[in-house]
Structure formats: structure tokens, C-alpha cells
Design a protein around this motif. Structure first.
Motif, PDB file in Angstrom:
ATOM      1  N   GLN A 180       2.237  42.887  17.237  1.00 21.99           N
ATOM      2  CA  GLN A 180       1.042  42.448  17.835  1.00 21.99           C
ATOM      3  C   GLN A 180       0.174  41.817  16.760  1.00 21.99           C
ATOM      4  O   GLN A 180       0.061  42.445  15.558  1.00 21.99           O
ATOM      5  CB  GLN A 180       0.474  43.531  18.529  1.00 21.99           C
ATOM      6  N   GLN A 181      -0.324  40.934  17.280  1.00 20.41           N
ATOM      7  CA  GLN A 181      -1.413  40.121  15.997  1.00 20.41           C
ATOM      8  C   GLN A 181      -2.980  40.755  15.907  1.00 20.41           C
ATOM      9  O   GLN A 181      -3.288  41.126  16.828  1.00 20.41           O
ATOM     10  CB  GLN A 181      -1.664  38.613  16.553  1.00 20.41           C
ATOM     11  N   VAL A 182      -3.280  40.548  14.594  1.00 17.30           N
ATOM     12  CA  VAL A 182      -4.645  41.066  14.520  1.00 17.30           C
ATOM     13  C   VAL A 182      -5.121  40.023  13.709  1.00 17.30           C
ATOM     14  O   VAL A 182      -4.501  39.569  12.715  1.00 17.30           O
ATOM     15  CB  VAL A 182      -4.725  42.317  13.633  1.00 17.30           C
ATOM     16  N   LYS A 183      -6.234  39.297  14.277  1.00 20.35           N
ATOM     17  CA  LYS A 183      -6.970  38.118  13.718  1.00 20.35           C
ATOM     18  C   LYS A 183      -7.951  38.570  12.798  1.00 20.35           C
ATOM     19  O   LYS A 183      -8.899  39.225  13.041  1.00 20.35           O
ATOM     20  CB  LYS A 183      -7.291  37.125  14.672  1.00 20.35           C
ATOM     21  N   GLN A 184      -8.259  37.988  11.605  1.00 16.23           N
ATOM     22  CA  GLN A 184      -9.271  38.359  10.638  1.00 16.23           C
ATOM     23  C   GLN A 184      -9.869  37.144  10.041  1.00 16.23           C
ATOM     24  O   GLN A 184      -9.379  36.338   9.798  1.00 16.23           O
ATOM     25  CB  GLN A 184      -8.646  39.144   9.523  1.00 16.23           C
ATOM     26  N   SER A 185     -11.163  37.143   9.898  1.00 12.04           N
ATOM     27  CA  SER A 185     -12.093  36.137   9.444  1.00 12.04           C
ATOM     28  C   SER A 185     -13.226  36.693   8.881  1.00 12.04           C
ATOM     29  O   SER A 185     -13.751  37.761   9.010  1.00 12.04           O
ATOM     30  CB  SER A 185     -12.492  35.295  10.735  1.00 12.04           C
ATOM     31  N   PRO A 186     -13.963  36.081   7.755  1.00 20.25           N
ATOM     32  CA  PRO A 186     -13.232  34.677   7.297  1.00 20.25           C
ATOM     33  C   PRO A 186     -12.261  34.845   6.451  1.00 20.25           C
ATOM     34  O   PRO A 186     -11.916  36.016   5.970  1.00 20.25           O
ATOM     35  CB  PRO A 186     -14.510  34.252   6.510  1.00 20.25           C
ATOM     36  N   GLN A 187     -11.578  33.801   5.925  1.00 21.10           N
ATOM     37  CA  GLN A 187     -10.219  33.838   5.043  1.00 21.10           C
ATOM     38  C   GLN A 187     -10.910  34.432   3.686  1.00 21.10           C
ATOM     39  O   GLN A 187     -10.426  34.947   3.029  1.00 21.10           O
ATOM     40  CB  GLN A 187      -9.514  32.549   5.069  1.00 21.10           C
ATOM     41  N   SER A 188     -12.108  33.841   3.414  1.00 26.38           N
ATOM     42  CA  SER A 188     -12.710  34.152   2.013  1.00 26.38           C
ATOM     43  C   SER A 188     -14.218  33.860   2.106  1.00 26.38           C
ATOM     44  O   SER A 188     -14.848  33.364   3.181  1.00 26.38           O
ATOM     45  CB  SER A 188     -12.256  32.890   0.879  1.00 26.38           C
ATOM     46  N   GLY A 201      -4.226  42.494   9.615  1.00 30.05           N
ATOM     47  CA  GLY A 201      -4.779  41.244   9.527  1.00 30.05           C
ATOM     48  C   GLY A 201      -4.475  40.309   8.455  1.00 30.05           C
ATOM     49  O   GLY A 201      -3.834  40.638   7.632  1.00 30.05           O
ATOM     50  N   THR A 202      -4.966  38.959   8.453  1.00 31.93           N
ATOM     51  CA  THR A 202      -4.488  38.141   7.206  1.00 31.93           C
ATOM     52  C   THR A 202      -5.327  38.234   6.042  1.00 31.93           C
ATOM     53  O   THR A 202      -4.922  37.609   4.957  1.00 31.93           O
ATOM     54  CB  THR A 202      -4.474  36.647   7.913  1.00 31.93           C
ATOM     55  N   GLY A 203      -6.274  39.174   5.827  1.00 32.59           N
ATOM     56  CA  GLY A 203      -6.986  39.407   4.803  1.00 32.59           C
ATOM     57  C   GLY A 203      -8.233  38.375   4.428  1.00 32.59           C
ATOM     58  O   GLY A 203      -8.165  37.273   4.892  1.00 32.59           O
ATOM     59  N   THR A 204      -9.171  39.227   3.644  1.00 34.55           N
ATOM     60  CA  THR A 204     -10.266  38.411   3.311  1.00 34.55           C
ATOM     61  C   THR A 204     -10.657  38.317   1.692  1.00 34.55           C
ATOM     62  O   THR A 204     -10.843  39.690   1.498  1.00 34.55           O
ATOM     63  CB  THR A 204     -11.527  38.909   4.229  1.00 34.55           C
ATOM     64  N   ARG A 205     -10.698  37.380   0.944  1.00 32.97           N
ATOM     65  CA  ARG A 205     -11.112  37.556  -0.345  1.00 32.97           C
ATOM     66  C   ARG A 205     -12.641  37.532  -0.567  1.00 32.97           C
ATOM     67  O   ARG A 205     -13.092  36.461  -0.173  1.00 32.97           O
ATOM     68  CB  ARG A 205     -10.115  36.379  -0.913  1.00 32.97           C
ATOM     69  N   LEU A 206     -12.988  38.511  -0.885  1.00 27.74           N
ATOM     70  CA  LEU A 206     -14.429  38.702  -1.217  1.00 27.74           C
ATOM     71  C   LEU A 206     -14.842  38.513  -2.615  1.00 27.74           C
ATOM     72  O   LEU A 206     -14.122  39.140  -3.504  1.00 27.74           O
ATOM     73  CB  LEU A 206     -15.043  39.996  -0.822  1.00 27.74           C
ATOM     74  N   GLN A 207     -15.801  37.585  -2.828  1.00 26.76           N
ATOM     75  CA  GLN A 207     -16.171  37.641  -4.302  1.00 26.76           C
ATOM     76  C   GLN A 207     -17.606  37.902  -4.316  1.00 26.76           C
ATOM     77  O   GLN A 207     -18.406  37.200  -3.464  1.00 26.76           O
ATOM     78  CB  GLN A 207     -16.045  36.297  -4.997  1.00 26.76           C
ATOM     79  N   VAL A 208     -17.956  38.856  -5.182  1.00 25.65           N
ATOM     80  CA  VAL A 208     -19.465  39.315  -5.238  1.00 25.65           C
ATOM     81  C   VAL A 208     -19.958  38.617  -6.737  1.00 25.65           C
ATOM     82  O   VAL A 208     -19.627  39.142  -7.751  1.00 25.65           O
ATOM     83  CB  VAL A 208     -19.721  40.627  -5.049  1.00 25.65           C
ATOM     84  N   THR A 209     -20.957  37.776  -6.583  1.00 25.72           N
ATOM     85  CA  THR A 209     -21.456  37.125  -7.728  1.00 25.72           C
ATOM     86  C   THR A 209     -22.548  37.956  -8.153  1.00 25.72           C
ATOM     87  O   THR A 209     -23.504  38.432  -7.247  1.00 25.72           O
ATOM     88  CB  THR A 209     -21.693  35.655  -7.605  1.00 25.72           C
ATOM     89  N   LEU A 210     -23.152  37.857  -9.359  1.00 22.96           N
ATOM     90  CA  LEU A 210     -24.345  38.459 -10.040  1.00 22.96           C
ATOM     91  C   LEU A 210     -25.471  37.747  -9.538  1.00 22.96           C
ATOM     92  O   LEU A 210     -25.573  36.419  -9.275  1.00 22.96           O
ATOM     93  CB  LEU A 210     -24.055  38.251 -11.651  1.00 22.96           C
TER      94      LEU A 210
END
Lengths: 111, 116
Positions: free
Chosen positions: A2-10, A102-111
């Protein structure tokens, strides 16, 4: 599966911001919804999980919001830090076993 | 907390050879372990469910004769990639949960397989 949809991609946020990652599922039989954090070259690590009998769960800086009628759930990271930069996966299952990710979300936290 | 150990963390092998990956639950017993495969920048795809003392259950599209799974005890499952080819190069991750139905899944740190 079964599908699990994830957003955003990044997602890019500044330090102290509150990134929000959303997931939607189809199978109403799912009753366990975890979030995992994965750093490059490592396996996923369980962050927090929720069951459909509650609408919100908080552990430290991580909060899950759950909307059973909409079949959606989301992860909020309070006061985000550069060390939170990673890939986040939502998942769902019947019982806490055979997970659909889910398809994953690449998170970047900047200074 | 629950610890799942995976070994080796990385392996390089030649085409046509076989590679065995071990997954151990260090501080709990796991009747069921799961094997996932992850390509770069992609999600985890379930390959098979490993049940202690019985045959593994493979997901659709996964060749059971190529990816041999053995779950000989409540703390050990092995995945053997037989006759490996370059397209088998990937990140393989196992996971396990305690026998308690309510226990969450914990993941190993993965094995990076490179087939040359």
C-alpha cells in the motif's frame, strides 16, 4: 504494498525554524505511524510514532499531528538545528511490524 | 534501547560470487525480521519478511533464489546474495521487533554492497 505519499521531497529551513513534513496513506487498516530519521550511510532511526487513537504526540522537539478522517499525518520539528539535517521517512503499518515507507524528505537546516 | 547489529557494514565482491549479510538483535528476541533494499536517494523497499524457524516471505518481484534468507534463531537472520551482479549493488538494511506485538521496529546500520 500500500502506498504512503510523502511531501515535500526536500526542504531547507533556517536554524530555529519549524520544518513540517506531510504524509498521506490509503489503507484504513493501518494503525501505526512512525517517523524515522536517516543519516547518510546509516540505517533509519525511530524518532516518534503515533497510533490513530490520538491526534497529536510530542516527544522533545518532535511532534506528530494525526488526522484520521483525512488519512494524513505530519511531523513538526521545533527549534530545528543543523544537526537535524537528514532524510526523514514516514511509514505506516498494521501493527508495528511490516512497514510501508514514504518516499522520504531531505531536510537541510542552515545557520 | 533495542539494538540491531548488521554485519558487514560494507562489502565489495566480484560478479558471480555470493555474499552473506548478518542481522542480529542484540538485547531482545525477534521472531520476525525484515530485509529492505535502498538505492541512493530513494526510499526503503521491503524485500522479504524473515520468520524464525520457517521460510521467508518475499515481496513481489524479489527473486527468492537470488536473495536467500535464513532465520535460524530468535536473534539472527542472514541474507545471502547469490551469484551477485553489478545491478545488485545497493544498501541492504535489516530490521527487527521484539516478540511483543506492540514493540516498534528497530533498524540495523545497513550493509553497502558493491559488486564489481
Amino acid at each position: 504494498q500500500q502506498q504512503v505519499k510523502q511531501s515535500p521531497q526536500s526542504l531547507i529551513v533556517q536554524k530555529g525554524g519549524i520544518p513540517i513534513i506531510n504524509c498521506a496513506y490509503e489503507n484504513t487498516a493501518f494503525d501505526y505511524f512512525p517517523w524515522y530519521q536517516q543519516f547518510p550511510g546509516k540505517g533509519p532511526a525511530l524518532l516518534i510514532a503515533i497510533r490513530p487513537d490520538v491526534s497529536e504526540k510530542k516527544e522533545g522537539r518532535f511532534t506528530i499531528s494525526f488526522n484520521k478522517s483525512a488519512k494524513q499525518f505530519s511531523l513538526h520539528i521545533m527549534d530545528s538545528q543543523p544537526g537535524d539535517s537528514a532524510t526523514y521517512f514516514c511509514a505506516a503499518s498494521m501493527g508495528a511490524s511490516k512497514l510501508t515507507f514514504g518516499t522520504g524528505t531531505r531536510l537541510q537546516v542552515t545557520l | 534501547g533495542a539494538v540491531v547489529s548488521q554485519h558487514p557494514s560494507w562489502v565489495i565482491c566480484k560478479s558471480g560470487t555470493s555474499v552473506k549479510i548478518e542481522c542480529r538483535s542484540l538485547d531482545f528476541q525477534a521472531t520476525t525480521m525484515f530485509w529492505y533494499r535502498q538505492f541512493p536517494k530513494q526510499s526503503l523497499m521491503l524485500m522479504a519478511t524473515s520468520n524464525e524457524g520457517s521460510k521467508a516471505t518475499y515481496e513481489q518481484g524479489v527473486e527468492k533464489d537470488k536473495f536467500l534468507i535464513n532465520h535460524a534463531s530468535l536473534t539472527l537472520s542472514t541474507l545471502t546474495v547469490t551469484s551477485a551482479h553489478p545491478e545488485d549493488s545497493s544498501f541492504y538494511i535489516c530490521s527487527a521487533a521484539a516478540t511483543d506485538f506492540e514493540s516498534p521496529l528497530h533498524f540495523g546500520n545497513g550493509t553497502r554492497l558493491t559488486v564489481t
